[in-house]
Design an enzyme around this catalytic site. Sequence first.
Site, mmCIF file in Angstrom:
data_model
loop_
_atom_site.group_PDB
_atom_site.id
_atom_site.type_symbol
_atom_site.label_atom_id
_atom_site.label_comp_id
_atom_site.label_asym_id
_atom_site.label_seq_id
_atom_site.Cartn_x
_atom_site.Cartn_y
_atom_site.Cartn_z
ATOM 1 N N SER A 152 0.831 -1.208 0.000
ATOM 2 C CA SER A 152 0.000 0.000 0.000
ATOM 3 C C SER A 152 0.860 1.250 0.000
ATOM 4 C CB SER A 152 -0.867 0.004 1.261
ATOM 5 O OG SER A 152 -1.376 1.295 1.508
ATOM 6 N N TYR A 166 -0.331 0.085 10.036
ATOM 7 C CA TYR A 166 -0.741 -0.576 8.791
ATOM 8 C C TYR A 166 0.370 -0.430 7.734
ATOM 9 C CZ TYR A 166 -3.407 -1.065 4.386
ATOM 10 O OH TYR A 166 -3.833 -1.418 3.128
ATOM 11 N N ASN A 198 -5.297 3.963 -2.767
ATOM 12 C CA ASN A 198 -6.734 4.302 -2.642
ATOM 13 C C ASN A 198 -7.595 3.760 -3.779
ATOM 14 O OD1 ASN A 198 -6.696 5.914 -0.217
ATOM 15 N ND2 ASN A 198 -5.537 7.393 -1.418
#
Length: 322
Positions: A118, A149, A178
């Site tokens: 991510s 995270y 996203n």
Amino acid sequence: MKTALVCGAGGFIASHLVRRLKREGYWVRGVDLKFPEFSPTVADDFMVADLRDPQNCRNAMDRRFDEVYQLAADMGGAGFVFTGENDADIMHNSALVNLNVLEASYKRNVSRIFYSSSACMYPEHNQLDPENPNCSEDSAYPANPDSEYGWEKLFSERLYLAFGRNYGMDVRVARYHNIFGPEGTWRGGREKAPAALCRKIAEVDNGGEIEIWGDGLQTRSFLYVDECVEGTLRLTRSDWAGPVNIGSDEMVSINGLAEMISQVAGKKVSIRNIPGPEGVRGRNSDNRLIEGKLGWRPSAPLVDGISATYQWVESQVDSARS
Ligand code: NAD
């Protein structure tokens, strides 16, 4: 017939990935703690199993797979990731899943495995200016993600790359930015900004008011799920490991995103900015590397994906009301 194992196939992105693999003629097994929430899975086989348990990972790999996609993670939007309340679970659960899936893949001689990291792994200090965030792949170190995270993602992408180097596995690592679209979580606390704003605008009357966390000047880019799946497959089938950004470079403020959604909805909506978890001040995908390595970059306009997503969230809101 080609075969694929999709971990996290009860979730948002992986259920779209399963659909795409099926359209390509693959035999697909999905694994997740749960079935997809919004429509039945199209996987040929679906195991409801906890991938924190190594035996479940071994069971999931009791046959040969040409491709393994590891998207399972304990995750959510800002309200889940940035409050601090879920840090231990996020790190522990996702790290166990990643360790176990990778080890089982190695033992079963799976050669090609994709891992979804991510953009949250990028250092906070490069994302303080909402107009000029730096998320080029080589800006990752010295590391300083703004959430646990992000730290877990950083650990796991290194883990996958280390298996690639030491054990000759063809690992592929993408840093998603996203991702949004129909059939993503839209309520309950784990939803992300596009779905949450679509829900708020679908629920409010024309002329009404919605709340937005922070001053709304924080910037992001949002990638429609179909392009995320396209990039995932292109990377997995390329001869290059990554890590690489898979994201849009159409940056928008959160207030700007809300305005775009209200236009799509045909509603006049005023915004009230309130304190709340918001993450970094600015983030945008840097797409130079993906374009250079794969000759492809996401290109669809944000408003197209927002229109499709708003329609879907609105239908969910309507059926929840009736
Ligand atoms: P999601 O929450 O919809 O899907 C994740 C799935 O993993 C869920 O269905 C969940 O049940 C499953 N899972 C969690 N723990 C498990 C366990 N112990 N055993 C089996 N399954 C388990 O999330 P998503 O948005 O589809 O994200 C998919 C992947 O992409 C995740 O790894 C996420 O971190 C990554 N990612 C997503 C985004 C985004 O914007 N959606 C951005 C960056 C990275």
